[in-house]
Design a protein around this motif. Structure first.
Motif, PDB file in Angstrom:
ATOM      1  N   ILE A 146      -5.577 -10.864  24.309  1.00 62.10           N
ATOM      2  CA  ILE A 146      -5.886 -12.078  23.487  1.00 62.10           C
ATOM      3  C   ILE A 146      -4.367 -12.715  23.580  1.00 62.10           C
ATOM      4  O   ILE A 146      -4.407 -13.991  23.698  1.00 62.10           O
ATOM      5  CB  ILE A 146      -6.428 -11.635  22.168  1.00 62.10           C
ATOM      6  CG1 ILE A 146      -7.829 -11.230  22.279  1.00 62.10           C
ATOM      7  CG2 ILE A 146      -6.363 -13.017  21.346  1.00 62.10           C
ATOM      8  CD1 ILE A 146      -8.394 -10.783  20.856  1.00 62.10           C
ATOM      9  N   LEU A 147      -3.398 -12.001  23.207  1.00 66.47           N
ATOM     10  CA  LEU A 147      -2.020 -12.619  23.439  1.00 66.47           C
ATOM     11  C   LEU A 147      -1.822 -13.173  24.653  1.00 66.47           C
ATOM     12  O   LEU A 147      -1.141 -14.176  24.984  1.00 66.47           O
ATOM     13  CB  LEU A 147      -1.176 -11.525  22.684  1.00 66.47           C
ATOM     14  CG  LEU A 147      -1.392 -11.402  21.231  1.00 66.47           C
ATOM     15  CD1 LEU A 147      -0.293 -10.256  20.937  1.00 66.47           C
ATOM     16  CD2 LEU A 147      -1.061 -12.409  20.444  1.00 66.47           C
ATOM     17  N   LEU A 148      -1.963 -12.283  25.648  1.00 68.94           N
ATOM     18  CA  LEU A 148      -1.623 -12.732  27.068  1.00 68.94           C
ATOM     19  C   LEU A 148      -2.523 -14.097  27.608  1.00 68.94           C
ATOM     20  O   LEU A 148      -1.989 -14.844  27.877  1.00 68.94           O
ATOM     21  CB  LEU A 148      -2.047 -11.676  28.164  1.00 68.94           C
ATOM     22  CG  LEU A 148      -0.763 -10.553  28.064  1.00 68.94           C
ATOM     23  CD1 LEU A 148      -1.571  -9.548  29.084  1.00 68.94           C
ATOM     24  CD2 LEU A 148       0.556 -11.107  28.698  1.00 68.94           C
ATOM     25  N   ALA A 149      -3.831 -14.013  27.146  1.00 69.06           N
ATOM     26  CA  ALA A 149      -4.511 -15.228  27.019  1.00 69.06           C
ATOM     27  C   ALA A 149      -3.954 -16.300  26.524  1.00 69.06           C
ATOM     28  O   ALA A 149      -4.033 -17.488  27.135  1.00 69.06           O
ATOM     29  CB  ALA A 149      -6.014 -14.924  26.722  1.00 69.06           C
ATOM     30  N   LEU A 150      -3.456 -16.349  25.376  1.00 73.21           N
ATOM     31  CA  LEU A 150      -2.803 -17.204  24.442  1.00 73.21           C
ATOM     32  C   LEU A 150      -1.699 -17.814  25.286  1.00 73.21           C
ATOM     33  O   LEU A 150      -1.767 -19.124  25.519  1.00 73.21           O
ATOM     34  CB  LEU A 150      -2.450 -16.903  23.103  1.00 73.21           C
ATOM     35  CG  LEU A 150      -1.858 -17.691  22.131  1.00 73.21           C
ATOM     36  CD1 LEU A 150      -2.736 -18.724  21.902  1.00 73.21           C
ATOM     37  CD2 LEU A 150      -1.368 -17.122  20.893  1.00 73.21           C
ATOM     38  N   TRP A 151      -0.929 -17.212  25.965  1.00 71.71           N
ATOM     39  CA  TRP A 151       0.223 -17.478  26.825  1.00 71.71           C
ATOM     40  C   TRP A 151      -0.292 -18.039  27.992  1.00 71.71           C
ATOM     41  O   TRP A 151       0.235 -19.259  28.571  1.00 71.71           O
ATOM     42  CB  TRP A 151       1.209 -16.393  27.043  1.00 71.71           C
ATOM     43  CG  TRP A 151       2.269 -16.755  27.933  1.00 71.71           C
ATOM     44  CD1 TRP A 151       3.508 -17.406  27.513  1.00 71.71           C
ATOM     45  CD2 TRP A 151       2.399 -16.530  29.311  1.00 71.71           C
ATOM     46  NE1 TRP A 151       4.252 -17.644  28.843  1.00 71.71           N
ATOM     47  CE2 TRP A 151       3.595 -16.922  29.849  1.00 71.71           C
ATOM     48  CE3 TRP A 151       1.707 -15.528  30.302  1.00 71.71           C
ATOM     49  CZ2 TRP A 151       4.038 -16.727  31.076  1.00 71.71           C
ATOM     50  CZ3 TRP A 151       1.953 -15.425  31.342  1.00 71.71           C
ATOM     51  CH2 TRP A 151       3.187 -15.912  31.806  1.00 71.71           C
ATOM     52  N   LEU A 152      -1.082 -17.385  28.737  1.00 69.93           N
ATOM     53  CA  LEU A 152      -1.653 -18.009  29.939  1.00 69.93           C
ATOM     54  C   LEU A 152      -2.370 -19.557  29.728  1.00 69.93           C
ATOM     55  O   LEU A 152      -2.409 -20.524  30.595  1.00 69.93           O
ATOM     56  CB  LEU A 152      -2.806 -17.313  30.500  1.00 69.93           C
ATOM     57  CG  LEU A 152      -2.105 -15.885  31.338  1.00 69.93           C
ATOM     58  CD1 LEU A 152      -3.440 -14.854  31.510  1.00 69.93           C
ATOM     59  CD2 LEU A 152      -1.012 -16.010  32.277  1.00 69.93           C
ATOM     60  N   ALA A 153      -2.868 -19.705  28.556  1.00 65.54           N
ATOM     61  CA  ALA A 153      -3.752 -20.873  28.406  1.00 65.54           C
ATOM     62  C   ALA A 153      -2.646 -22.075  28.310  1.00 65.54           C
ATOM     63  O   ALA A 153      -3.315 -23.278  28.443  1.00 65.54           O
ATOM     64  CB  ALA A 153      -4.392 -20.893  26.872  1.00 65.54           C
TER      65      ALA A 153
ATOM     66  N   PHE B 123     -10.019 -13.597  33.178  1.00 68.09           N
ATOM     67  CA  PHE B 123      -9.537 -12.120  33.196  1.00 68.09           C
ATOM     68  C   PHE B 123      -9.130 -11.464  32.013  1.00 68.09           C
ATOM     69  O   PHE B 123      -9.945 -10.440  31.457  1.00 68.09           O
ATOM     70  CB  PHE B 123      -8.733 -11.770  34.468  1.00 68.09           C
ATOM     71  CG  PHE B 123      -8.417 -10.278  34.547  1.00 68.09           C
ATOM     72  CD1 PHE B 123      -9.523  -9.397  35.169  1.00 68.09           C
ATOM     73  CD2 PHE B 123      -7.107  -9.545  34.126  1.00 68.09           C
ATOM     74  CE1 PHE B 123      -9.308  -7.971  35.129  1.00 68.09           C
ATOM     75  CE2 PHE B 123      -6.889  -8.295  34.155  1.00 68.09           C
ATOM     76  CZ  PHE B 123      -8.028  -7.407  34.688  1.00 68.09           C
ATOM     77  N   CYS B 124      -8.115 -11.966  31.332  1.00 63.16           N
ATOM     78  CA  CYS B 124      -7.704 -11.667  30.202  1.00 63.16           C
ATOM     79  C   CYS B 124      -8.650 -11.874  28.830  1.00 63.16           C
ATOM     80  O   CYS B 124      -8.828 -10.640  28.033  1.00 63.16           O
ATOM     81  CB  CYS B 124      -6.384 -12.185  29.718  1.00 63.16           C
ATOM     82  SG  CYS B 124      -4.842 -11.742  30.651  1.00 63.16           S
ATOM     83  N   LEU B 125      -9.332 -12.817  29.105  1.00 71.07           N
ATOM     84  CA  LEU B 125     -10.320 -12.990  27.992  1.00 71.07           C
ATOM     85  C   LEU B 125     -11.490 -11.876  28.001  1.00 71.07           C
ATOM     86  O   LEU B 125     -11.954 -11.430  27.049  1.00 71.07           O
ATOM     87  CB  LEU B 125     -10.940 -14.338  28.044  1.00 71.07           C
ATOM     88  CG  LEU B 125     -10.126 -15.448  27.678  1.00 71.07           C
ATOM     89  CD1 LEU B 125     -10.571 -16.893  27.746  1.00 71.07           C
ATOM     90  CD2 LEU B 125      -9.521 -15.410  26.144  1.00 71.07           C
ATOM     91  N   LEU B 126     -12.182 -11.716  29.342  1.00 61.16           N
ATOM     92  CA  LEU B 126     -13.163 -10.720  29.560  1.00 61.16           C
ATOM     93  C   LEU B 126     -12.503  -9.192  29.093  1.00 61.16           C
ATOM     94  O   LEU B 126     -13.457  -8.461  28.572  1.00 61.16           O
ATOM     95  CB  LEU B 126     -13.389 -10.637  31.013  1.00 61.16           C
ATOM     96  CG  LEU B 126     -14.460 -12.068  31.441  1.00 61.16           C
ATOM     97  CD1 LEU B 126     -14.504 -12.000  33.027  1.00 61.16           C
ATOM     98  CD2 LEU B 126     -15.776 -12.187  30.703  1.00 61.16           C
TER      99      LEU B 126
ATOM    100  N   VAL C 143      -6.776 -21.728  17.956  1.00 62.33           N
ATOM    101  CA  VAL C 143      -8.060 -20.898  17.677  1.00 62.33           C
ATOM    102  C   VAL C 143      -7.747 -19.501  18.583  1.00 62.33           C
ATOM    103  O   VAL C 143      -8.204 -18.544  18.015  1.00 62.33           O
ATOM    104  CB  VAL C 143      -9.381 -21.738  18.679  1.00 62.33           C
ATOM    105  CG1 VAL C 143     -10.316 -20.958  18.622  1.00 62.33           C
ATOM    106  CG2 VAL C 143      -9.565 -23.114  17.829  1.00 62.33           C
ATOM    107  N   LEU C 144      -7.115 -19.313  19.726  1.00 63.11           N
ATOM    108  CA  LEU C 144      -7.025 -18.240  20.353  1.00 63.11           C
ATOM    109  C   LEU C 144      -5.941 -17.428  19.349  1.00 63.11           C
ATOM    110  O   LEU C 144      -5.980 -16.367  19.420  1.00 63.11           O
ATOM    111  CB  LEU C 144      -6.200 -18.418  21.743  1.00 63.11           C
ATOM    112  CG  LEU C 144      -7.256 -18.759  22.942  1.00 63.11           C
ATOM    113  CD1 LEU C 144      -6.703 -18.893  24.169  1.00 63.11           C
ATOM    114  CD2 LEU C 144      -8.695 -17.705  22.761  1.00 63.11           C
ATOM    115  N   GLY C 145      -4.932 -18.191  18.787  1.00 61.76           N
ATOM    116  CA  GLY C 145      -4.339 -17.473  17.707  1.00 61.76           C
ATOM    117  C   GLY C 145      -4.878 -16.920  16.817  1.00 61.76           C
ATOM    118  O   GLY C 145      -4.409 -15.730  16.329  1.00 61.76           O
ATOM    119  N   LEU C 146      -5.964 -17.636  16.199  1.00 59.81           N
ATOM    120  CA  LEU C 146      -6.846 -16.856  15.247  1.00 59.81           C
ATOM    121  C   LEU C 146      -7.587 -15.870  15.595  1.00 59.81           C
ATOM    122  O   LEU C 146      -7.803 -14.630  14.941  1.00 59.81           O
ATOM    123  CB  LEU C 146      -7.779 -18.046  14.664  1.00 59.81           C
ATOM    124  CG  LEU C 146      -7.164 -19.226  13.546  1.00 59.81           C
ATOM    125  CD1 LEU C 146      -8.174 -20.009  13.352  1.00 59.81           C
ATOM    126  CD2 LEU C 146      -6.515 -18.565  12.500  1.00 59.81           C
ATOM    127  N   ALA C 147      -7.957 -15.826  16.950  1.00 59.93           N
ATOM    128  CA  ALA C 147      -8.720 -14.675  17.389  1.00 59.93           C
ATOM    129  C   ALA C 147      -7.679 -13.471  17.379  1.00 59.93           C
ATOM    130  O   ALA C 147      -8.153 -12.308  17.186  1.00 59.93           O
ATOM    131  CB  ALA C 147      -8.968 -14.947  18.728  1.00 59.93           C
TER     132      ALA C 147
END
Length: 429
Positions: free
Chosen positions: A209-216, A227-230, A162-166
């Motif tokens: 968003i890409l960093l959030a995808l990795w951190l997830a 923090f990355c999502l915000l 889902v974050l990849g789609l974002a």
């Protein structure tokens, strides 16, 4: 002429719209469908997988494989290629449902066959093109392929796609919204400054968003993930605000695209506040992704005249879809709103299927998703009012004084526009 395989967007839009209903039905009502043999394990996992790799991937392929002719002149999928594409999509859906059993040596290659084929086509076209635009499409198709393999093998969370789609919506969808919006503006200096600022905000949004995808993928990085999502939500919100213009409110197709894209910062913020909950994830899937898909697809069946114009039926379907997304995200559990959301969702996609099904009997428009650029027409109108008439691309100019003197076409002056007009026209090209 009835040619469903003439271009990729027609059969794949129908496949995606159909699967938007099928993937929601078993999770919403007791349909009696048995998915115990699915390699994904259970009904919820199958639903999550199919909304990304069955529904969204089909819609991505519909757009990307049709639009690739604009950035790679020699890349065009033949009717035979389109038929193979649809067949592989069907095979992948059967494999995900467990029809081929649960042996990963068989199910994984079959389940990823569709998106892998899409990635191969886009990668080949990107390598043959001198434009960087196709590289983004190819990269995300390859990423979706790798992500689907990881999900099927159980080595990654099923929510991560889902974050990849974002990220895909931020990079590719953001460029589409900006381009389609810019084409309808008069290209004033103020608008140019706002769009330049919007591009600046787009980069940190996509990177976050890409960093959030990795951190997830890291259980111990929840604070940095939030923090990355915000940061991504704030950047995308600023980007969206800078795109807004009064001209947008006069164009039904742009209204749909902007309203759909507005779900992206909302969904990212919801995930940051309530990490990976069902309601927050649906802010991205049912809200940002589905509404943006519907809006872009509406351009393919829009009325065509001096510009693309939204059909009222498409506007009504989009409104239903937006309502279904809002109810799914914000309505309390076990309420009438939650119960109504899947019903409204299915009605919206039935409207979609009716519109795009009817288009099969019509000639494929060219270009499929875009119309004339308004700022070019604006320049022509300004020259006309000042006493000039542009023939072709400004190669010949006939002055108003000559026309008033009764000179015909043979009296046209064979000269270039004034330096000021020529400079402006070259920038707009």
């Amino acid at each position: 002429m009835y040619r469903p395989a003439a271009t990729p967007h027609r059969p794949m839009f129908l496949a995606g719209g159909f699967w938007a209903i099928v993937a929601v039905g078993p999770i919403s009502w007791d349909t009696g469908i048995d998915l115990t043999r699915s390699p994904l394990g259970d009904l919820v996992a199958w639903h999550a997988h199919e909304m990304v790799f069955g529904f969204a991937s089909a819609m991505f392929a519909a757009y990307a494989l049709t639009a690739m002719t604009s950035w790679s002149a020699n890349a065009r999928l033949s009717p035979t290629g389109v038929t193979i594409l649809v067949a592989l999509w069907g095979l992948s859906r059967l494999a995900a449902a467990g029809t081929l059993g649960q042996d990963p040596r068989l199910t994984v290659p079959a389940a990823v066959a569709f998106i892998a084929f899409v990635a191969l086509l886009l990668a080949r076209a990107a390598l043959q093109s001198t434009q960087a635009k196709g590289a983004a499409h190819a990269f995300f198709a390859l990423t979706l392929t790798a992500t689907q393999i990881a999900v099927l093998l159980g080595v990654t969370k099923r929510q991560l796609p889902v974050l990849g789609l974002a990220a895909l919506l931020s990079v590719v969808g953001g460029r589409m919204v900006a381009a389609f919006t810019w084409n309808q503006l008069a290209a004033t200096q103020a608008q140019k400054r706002r769009f330049a600022m919007a591009r600046l905000f787009g980069l940190p949004g996509s990177v976050a968003i890409l960093l959030a995808l990795w951190l997830a993928t890291r259980e111990t990085a929840s604070g940095w993930l939030v923090f990355c999502l915000l940061i991504a939500a704030a950047s995308e919100a600023m980007r969206f605000i800078l795109w807004l213009d009064r001209e947008v409110l006069r164009d039904g197709l742009l209204i749909m695209q902007h309203v759909g894209y507005s779900w992206l910062p909302v969904g990212l913020c919801l995930i940051a506040l309530d990490t990976m909950s069902g309601a927050a994830l649906h802010g991205l899937t049912a809200g940002a992704v589905a509404c943006s898909i519907f809006a872009v697809a509406a351009r393919a069946v829009a009325r065509r005249a001096d510009r693309l114009r939204a059909n009222l039926v498409d506007g009504g379907g989009f409104a239903l879809l937006w309502t279904a997304a809002a109810l799914r995200v914000f309505a309390n559990v076990d309420t009438a709103g939650q119960a109504a959301a899947p019903v409204i969702w299915c009605i919206a996609w039935l409207v979609f299927l009716a519109r795009h099904g009817a288009a099969l009997a019509e000639t494929t428009p060219r270009p499929v998703f875009s119309g004339p650029k308004r700022h070019r027409q604006h320049l022509s109108d300004r020259l006309e009012r000042s006493g000039h008439r542009i023939e072709g691309r400004g190669a010949m100019i006939e002055t108003g004084e000559k026309r008033r003197m009764g000179c015909g076409s043979s009296a046209a002056l064979d000269e270039r526009p004034s330096p000021e007009i020529q400079t402006q026209d070259s920038r707009q090209e």
